[in-house]
Design a protein around this motif. Structure first.
Motif, PDB file in Angstrom:
ATOM      1  N   MET A  27       0.819  -1.211   0.000  1.00 46.40           N
ATOM      2  CA  MET A  27       0.000   0.000   0.000  1.00 46.40           C
ATOM      3  C   MET A  27       0.848   1.255   0.000  1.00 46.40           C
ATOM      4  SD  MET A  27      -3.499  -0.467   2.173  1.00 46.40           S
ATOM      5  CE  MET A  27      -2.690  -0.600   3.742  1.00 46.40           C
ATOM      6  N   LYS A  28       1.974   1.235   0.710  1.00 47.62           N
ATOM      7  CA  LYS A  28       2.854   2.401   0.722  1.00 47.62           C
ATOM      8  C   LYS A  28       3.366   2.703  -0.677  1.00 47.62           C
ATOM      9  CE  LYS A  28       4.446   2.242   5.511  1.00 47.62           C
ATOM     10  NZ  LYS A  28       5.622   2.227   6.404  1.00 47.62           N
ATOM     11  N   TYR A  29       3.680   1.643  -1.423  1.00 51.51           N
ATOM     12  CA  TYR A  29       4.129   1.810  -2.809  1.00 51.51           C
ATOM     13  C   TYR A  29       2.991   2.341  -3.673  1.00 51.51           C
ATOM     14  CZ  TYR A  29       5.380   0.420  -7.570  1.00 51.51           C
ATOM     15  OH  TYR A  29       5.608   0.414  -8.928  1.00 51.51           O
ATOM     16  N   LEU A  30       1.803   1.784  -3.503  1.00 47.75           N
ATOM     17  CA  LEU A  30       0.660   2.201  -4.306  1.00 47.75           C
ATOM     18  C   LEU A  30       0.295   3.661  -4.060  1.00 47.75           C
ATOM     19  CD1 LEU A  30      -1.681  -0.911  -3.899  1.00 47.75           C
ATOM     20  CD2 LEU A  30      -0.401  -0.242  -5.942  1.00 47.75           C
ATOM     21  N   PHE A  31       0.491   4.135  -2.847  1.00 45.34           N
ATOM     22  CA  PHE A  31       0.115   5.509  -2.507  1.00 45.34           C
ATOM     23  C   PHE A  31       0.842   6.514  -3.387  1.00 45.34           C
ATOM     24  CE2 PHE A  31       0.228   9.414   0.047  1.00 45.34           C
ATOM     25  CZ  PHE A  31      -1.119   9.549   0.330  1.00 45.34           C
ATOM     26  N   ASP A  57      -0.959  -5.178  11.143  1.00 47.78           N
ATOM     27  CA  ASP A  57      -1.116  -4.621   9.796  1.00 47.78           C
ATOM     28  C   ASP A  57      -2.570  -4.349   9.451  1.00 47.78           C
ATOM     29  OD1 ASP A  57       1.727  -4.766   8.843  1.00 47.78           O
ATOM     30  OD2 ASP A  57       1.420  -6.882   9.299  1.00 47.78           O
ATOM     31  N   SER A  58      -3.504  -5.002  10.160  1.00 46.79           N
ATOM     32  CA  SER A  58      -4.931  -4.768   9.897  1.00 46.79           C
ATOM     33  C   SER A  58      -5.291  -3.298  10.080  1.00 46.79           C
ATOM     34  CB  SER A  58      -5.785  -5.618  10.843  1.00 46.79           C
ATOM     35  OG  SER A  58      -5.524  -6.985  10.693  1.00 46.79           O
ATOM     36  N   ALA A  59      -4.665  -2.669  11.064  1.00 49.40           N
ATOM     37  CA  ALA A  59      -4.979  -1.272  11.375  1.00 49.40           C
ATOM     38  C   ALA A  59      -4.762  -0.368  10.171  1.00 49.40           C
ATOM     39  CB  ALA A  59      -4.126  -0.794  12.549  1.00 49.40           C
ATOM     40  N   MET A  60      -3.687  -0.626   9.405  1.00 49.21           N
ATOM     41  CA  MET A  60      -3.416   0.215   8.241  1.00 49.21           C
ATOM     42  C   MET A  60      -4.415  -0.053   7.125  1.00 49.21           C
ATOM     43  SD  MET A  60      -1.193   2.160   9.338  1.00 49.21           S
ATOM     44  CE  MET A  60      -1.091   3.081   7.804  1.00 49.21           C
ATOM     45  N   GLY A  61      -4.947  -1.270   7.071  1.00 50.27           N
ATOM     46  CA  GLY A  61      -6.015  -1.541   6.117  1.00 50.27           C
ATOM     47  C   GLY A  61      -7.258  -0.733   6.429  1.00 50.27           C
ATOM     48  N   PHE A  62      -7.601  -0.649   7.713  1.00 47.73           N
ATOM     49  CA  PHE A  62      -8.749   0.158   8.140  1.00 47.73           C
ATOM     50  C   PHE A  62      -8.514   1.638   7.813  1.00 47.73           C
ATOM     51  CE2 PHE A  62     -10.114  -3.618   9.990  1.00 47.73           C
ATOM     52  CZ  PHE A  62     -11.330  -3.481  10.632  1.00 47.73           C
ATOM     53  N   HIS A  63      -7.305   2.104   8.109  1.00 50.45           N
ATOM     54  CA  HIS A  63      -6.997   3.497   7.829  1.00 50.45           C
ATOM     55  C   HIS A  63      -7.077   3.786   6.335  1.00 50.45           C
ATOM     56  CE1 HIS A  63      -5.000   7.386   7.731  1.00 50.45           C
ATOM     57  NE2 HIS A  63      -4.235   6.891   6.781  1.00 50.45           N
ATOM     58  N   ALA A  64      -6.516   2.895   5.507  1.00 56.20           N
ATOM     59  CA  ALA A  64      -6.518   3.103   4.055  1.00 56.20           C
ATOM     60  C   ALA A  64      -7.931   3.091   3.498  1.00 56.20           C
ATOM     61  CB  ALA A  64      -5.663   2.040   3.375  1.00 56.20           C
ATOM     62  N   ARG A 292      -3.179  15.058  -9.525  1.00 58.20           N
ATOM     63  CA  ARG A 292      -2.949  14.035  -8.496  1.00 58.20           C
ATOM     64  C   ARG A 292      -3.468  14.539  -7.158  1.00 58.20           C
ATOM     65  NH1 ARG A 292       1.172  12.636  -4.622  1.00 58.20           N
ATOM     66  NH2 ARG A 292       1.425  10.396  -4.411  1.00 58.20           N
ATOM     67  N   THR A 293      -4.641  14.093  -6.750  1.00 58.50           N
ATOM     68  CA  THR A 293      -5.219  14.534  -5.478  1.00 58.50           C
ATOM     69  C   THR A 293      -5.282  13.345  -4.525  1.00 58.50           C
ATOM     70  OG1 THR A 293      -7.413  14.192  -6.421  1.00 58.50           O
ATOM     71  CG2 THR A 293      -6.553  16.429  -6.472  1.00 58.50           C
ATOM     72  N   VAL A 294      -4.271  13.224  -3.671  1.00 61.06           N
ATOM     73  CA  VAL A 294      -4.204  12.088  -2.742  1.00 61.06           C
ATOM     74  C   VAL A 294      -3.997  12.530  -1.296  1.00 61.06           C
ATOM     75  CG1 VAL A 294      -3.323  10.517  -4.503  1.00 61.06           C
ATOM     76  CG2 VAL A 294      -1.713  11.772  -3.063  1.00 61.06           C
ATOM     77  N   MET A 295      -3.735  13.825  -1.077  1.00 58.65           N
ATOM     78  CA  MET A 295      -3.489  14.331   0.262  1.00 58.65           C
ATOM     79  C   MET A 295      -4.701  15.144   0.706  1.00 58.65           C
ATOM     80  SD  MET A 295      -0.564  13.147   1.154  1.00 58.65           S
ATOM     81  CE  MET A 295      -0.116  14.138   2.567  1.00 58.65           C
ATOM     82  N   PRO A 296      -5.592  14.581   1.514  1.00 58.38           N
ATOM     83  CA  PRO A 296      -6.880  15.231   1.790  1.00 58.38           C
ATOM     84  C   PRO A 296      -6.784  16.676   2.265  1.00 58.38           C
ATOM     85  CG  PRO A 296      -6.891  12.994   2.627  1.00 58.38           C
ATOM     86  CD  PRO A 296      -5.495  13.262   2.164  1.00 58.38           C
TER      87      PRO A 296
END
Length: 436
Positions: A27-31, A57-64, A292-296
């Motif tokens: 996910m870090k790469y995909l970001f 690692d589940s926590a980062m899935g929830f965050h993403a 590129r809009t990825v930073m809210p």
């Protein structure tokens, strides 16, 4: 729900644990490369966690997933809900060392939708120290960078922001050189499993700090002519190529495809161009930013400054097809009407100012005057001194256009006072150069 999550068992299957860890790293790469794929990975992580048990690692899935809920679905409530749920994992897994990282991501990407940005800013400052205490250097600098950014948006004294940006740069470069936290580098030299991670961390910090230096340059330009600092000097001898200024950094970002750095520069130039009344440059940077809009958080402020720029041109170019500018401004207005429903504190003054500029542009002067006054009061009430100054300055231009000279002078005087409080000497000088 929160109750269901608290009852979820812990994941123990080694194969699934490694699968979750891989998806987290992926996910870090995909970001930074393919954000459209990121929600699919997040959904897969959540499904695996619900069916087989939770891991760190589940926590980062929830965050993403929360990030995707806003960036793709524009659902603020879902974004905030999933961000808050991710903060439960330290309790579920009895892993308090996980909390600082999750707090960092929550306040960097989510909390400001509903909570005062000043509170998020304070939380990131504390989280930076907490992350260093648990040895998570990479996330510590993510917290520090976002703290620098949020200090600007919160209207905190620019001298304090300047010092914090300089401190962040020094700390990051020192980590890269092994001057501080040398135990991390020593561990890597004796551990083949840790070494790649540390090398990646050091690389990420230096390149992440290039964005911070562009942000620092923005602060210095607002502070004005008394500042002779060059935030890029710290990289002399650190990088394989020489980056002496922001133009060098821009060329570096284009040649290497580092879209995060490129996007940071575009936003910073949009911000400065609008505040210094270089409206054509502001419109150009706003258009480039939207690729590129990825930073809210910066996406929200991009919408704000693009909307203000659009209404400026809708008035000034009223005889040259203003439809384009009204469409852009109207889109920003629509976004802020939604955001303001979730946080009056953070977004109401900006919505009111956009409405004032809109009514001014269509010639509804009574409504415009009312909205300018409300925007000023809202910014003051919610402690956005810089935006109180901006609302006064735009109100002054409105009253000047309507030949209300005394009111215009009163507003520009208030704007000058606000900019002095903010520490933006360059904006004070700009007002003085136009005869106050």
């Amino acid at each position: 729900s929160q109750q269901d999550l608290l009852k979820t068992p812990r994941l123990t299957d080694k194969r699934m644990l490694w699968t979750m860890r891989f998806m987290h790293k992926f996910m870090k790469y995909l970001f930074s490369t393919s954000v459209s794929v990121l929600p699919l990975v997040a959904c897969r992580m959540i499904r695996m966690s619900s069916e087989n048990g939770c891991s760190c690692d589940s926590a980062m899935g929830f965050h993403a997933y929360g990030w995707a809920a806003h960036n793709i679905l524009q659902d603020v409530e879902e974004a905030y809900k999933w961000g808050k749920l991710s903060l439960l994992f330290p309790e579920i897994l009895n892993s308090p060392a996980l909390l600082p990282k999750l707090t960092c991501y929550f306040h960097s990407f989510t909390s400001f939708f509903k909570e005062p940005i000043q509170a998020s800013c304070d939380a990131l400052c504390k989280t930076h120290q907490d992350l260093l205490m648990v040895g998570d250097v990479q996330e510590a600098f993510i917290a520090s960078f976002n703290h620098c950014r949020q200090m600007l948006f919160a209207g905190i004294d620019l001298d304090a922001v300047d010092k914090h940006c300089a401190s962040t740069t020094l700390e990051m470069v020192s980590v890269h050189l092994g001057v501080i936290y040398p135990n991390i580098c020593m561990t890597a030299s004796h551990n083949l499993h840790v070494a790649p991670m540390v090398t990646q961390t050091k690389f990420a910090q230096v390149h992440g700090n290039l964005s911070n230096s562009s942000h620092h340059l923005l602060i210095l330009k607002l502070i004005g002519s008394n500042s002779t600092k060059n935030p890029f000097e710290a990289f002399k001898g650190v990088l394989t190529e020489e980056i002496r200024n922001e133009d060098d950094l821009l060329q570096h970002a284009v040649s290497t495809g580092e879209s995060g750095i490129l996007q940071a520069i575009r936003f910073n130039r949009l911000f400065l161009a609008y505040w210094f009344k270089r409206y054509e440059e502001a419109a150009e940077m706003a258009a480039l930013y939207k690729t590129r809009t990825v930073m809210p958080l910066t996406d929200i402020y991009h919408a704000f400054y693009e909307g203000l720029t659009a209404f400026h041109f809708a008035r000034e170019l009223s005889k040259e097809n203003p439809k384009k500018w009204f469409q852009l401004g109207g889109k920003s207005l629509s976004c802020f009407k939604t955001w303001a429903m979730h946080s009056t504190w953070n977004w109401s003054n900006k919505l009111l100012l956009l409405e004032a500029e809109y009514y001014f542009s269509i010639g509804e002067m009574e409504k415009a005057e009312e909205k300018y006054e409300l925007a000023i009061l809202s910014a003051r009430r919610h402690r956005f001194v810089h935006e109180e100054g901006l609302a006064n300055e735009l109100s002054s231009a409105f009253h000047t256009a309507n030949s209300n000279i005394d009111k215009a002078k009163s507003c520009i005087s208030e704007a000058r006072t606000c900019y002095e409080k903010w520490g933006a000497a360059a904006l004070v000088e700009l007002i003085d150069s136009h005869g106050n």
